[in-house]
Design a protein around this motif. Structure first.
Motif, mmCIF file in Angstrom:
data_model
loop_
_atom_site.group_PDB
_atom_site.id
_atom_site.type_symbol
_atom_site.label_atom_id
_atom_site.label_comp_id
_atom_site.label_asym_id
_atom_site.label_seq_id
_atom_site.Cartn_x
_atom_site.Cartn_y
_atom_site.Cartn_z
ATOM 1 N N GLN A 67 41.518 35.501 49.209
ATOM 2 C CA GLN A 67 41.651 35.156 47.550
ATOM 3 C C GLN A 67 41.771 36.173 46.911
ATOM 4 O O GLN A 67 42.889 36.272 45.944
ATOM 5 C CB GLN A 67 40.825 33.926 47.249
ATOM 6 C CG GLN A 67 40.801 32.604 47.780
ATOM 7 C CD GLN A 67 39.769 31.818 47.223
ATOM 8 O OE1 GLN A 67 38.715 31.711 47.616
ATOM 9 N NE2 GLN A 67 40.160 31.081 45.943
ATOM 10 N N ALA A 70 45.003 37.964 47.506
ATOM 11 C CA ALA A 70 45.896 37.335 47.003
ATOM 12 C C ALA A 70 46.252 37.629 45.478
ATOM 13 O O ALA A 70 47.359 37.893 44.890
ATOM 14 C CB ALA A 70 46.070 35.989 47.195
ATOM 15 N N ARG A 161 47.019 31.677 48.204
ATOM 16 C CA ARG A 161 45.444 31.836 47.344
ATOM 17 C C ARG A 161 45.275 30.180 47.338
ATOM 18 O O ARG A 161 44.177 29.922 47.393
ATOM 19 C CB ARG A 161 46.057 32.274 46.219
ATOM 20 C CG ARG A 161 44.663 32.500 45.155
ATOM 21 C CD ARG A 161 45.059 33.162 43.937
ATOM 22 N NE ARG A 161 45.945 32.199 43.144
ATOM 23 C CZ ARG A 161 46.164 32.544 41.856
ATOM 24 N NH1 ARG A 161 45.858 33.733 41.272
ATOM 25 N NH2 ARG A 161 47.084 31.686 40.949
#
Length: 381
Positions: A67, A70, A161
């Motif tokens: 995450q 991203a 994400r």
């Protein structure tokens, strides 16, 4: 020569088959779970649960890193979009001046730098992300191709994400449910183990109590045995608080006259029945504080903890003789009576350790002088 006796050969089976139910019970008893086994199983479950949780937490951390990566790519896309907007602004200026051309060229170079940074991030990604074409990275690249590349990269990484975020939330919820289930399972297993341990302790305590009771009592009549009598006698004689205000104790030694003939003629079953019945009557004829003990065979002893005169002891002896007579009539023997010797402490017997022997000697004097009566130890002097 005498003929040899015929012999019958009984075939012995090679294998004695055990019934299935018996084998099942043997198997169940062999593999019956105990507190230690349940505790070990709980420990194994705990270790497996911890290993599973460690793997889940590792995956969660990996998804969180994805995450964050991203997010870095999307920040680079936003900066590239901002640089593309600056290029568009310079491109829309109406005056074709030298300043406009320099600003446009500078904006295109800045866009190329942001696109190169974005390409480096995308190409370094561990995920199989779509790569940026090299034709879109030059300062003179077609802006329509640049817009398409930025749109594609932004859409792909936003979806990545969102997927990583959803996976993290799902795994966290799964870890929470696993922790609750594991805690409940471990709690139940530990409670079960503690319950079995407490039950086993109660069983062991009960068995210990039964063994102790059996060691201190006569198995047939339930009366205290010789060992208990002497222990109680020592406590009563050496501990002033265990004696009454008069400070005197006495022992009545009882022998059943004619009891041997009952066993010989009527059998031991009738003899045992007689002993059980007369023991119960002995117990009922004295006070609760007094001790009625079976010395062995047809001999009994009564420890009297409190009395004031020999007359009281004589009354107790007469009640005991009456108990034997009533039992004899009830069972229908017709020949059993009692001889009783009485000895008291500290007078005339000044040593409590000789109290039972003195009462025994007095009892034998009664047997020699006609039986079915009682005598005191001091009368032997």
């Amino acid at each position: 020569m005498a003929p040899e006796a015929s012999k019958t050969t009984i075939p012995i089976p090679e294998r004695i088959r055990t019934p299935r139910t018996a084998r099942g019970r043997a198997f169940a008893s062999r593999f019956r779970l105990g507190p230690a086994a349940i505790a070990a199983a709980a420990l194994v479950c705990l270790l497996i649960g911890l290993l599973y949780l460690a793997l889940q937490i590792r995956t969660i951390l990996s998804d969180q890193l994805k995450q964050e990566y991203a997010g870095l790519v999307l920040d680079a896309v936003e900066r590239a979009d901002s640089a593309r907007s600056q290029v568009g602004i310079w491109q829309q200026l109406p005056d074709a001046t030298q300043a406009r051309a320099a600003g446009y060229r500078l904006a295109r170079n800045e866009l190329a730098q942001h696109l190169a940074t974005l390409a480096a991030l995308v190409n370094a990604s561990p995920a199989a992300a779509p790569r940026l074409p090299s034709s879109a990275l030059t300062p003179g690249a077609d802006l329509r191709e640049t817009d398409a590349v930025l749109s594609t990269v932004s859409a792909w990484w936003r979806a990545q994400r969102d997927a990583d975020s959803a996976d993290v939330h799902e795994r966290i919820a799964h870890v929470a449910r696993t922790l609750i289930a594991s805690a409940a399972l471990l709690f139940c297993m530990l409670i079960t183990a503690l319950g079995m341990y407490a039950k086993r302790n109660r069983l062991l305590a009960g068995q210990s109590h039964r063994f102790e009771w059996a060691a201190l009592h006569d198995a047939m009549t339930g009366l205290p045995n010789r060992r208990t009598l002497f222990a109680t006698l020592e406590t009563a004689a050496t501990n002033p608080s265990a004696r009454a205000a008069h400070g005197k104790i006495a022992v009545l030694y009882i022998d059943l006259d004619g009891f041997k003939q009952v066993n010989d003629s009527l059998g031991h079953r009738v003899g045992d029945e007689f002993l059980i019945a007369v023991s119960k009557r002995f117990r009922e004829s004295v006070r609760k504080a007094d001790v009625v003990a079976r010395i062995g065979g047809d001999e009994f002893a009564i420890l009297v903890r409190e009395f004031s005169t020999n007359a009281e002891l004589g009354e107790i002896a007469r009640r005991l003789i009456a108990c034997v007579v009533r039992t004899d009539k009830e069972i229908g023997v017709g020949r059993v009576r009692a001889s009783i010797g009485i000895a008291s402490f500290p007078e005339p017997v000044d040593d409590y350790r000789r109290l039972v022997a003195a009462a025994d000697e007095a009892m034998y004097r009664v047997k020699r002088s006609g039986k079915n009566s009682y005598a005191f130890a001091d009368e032997a002097n």
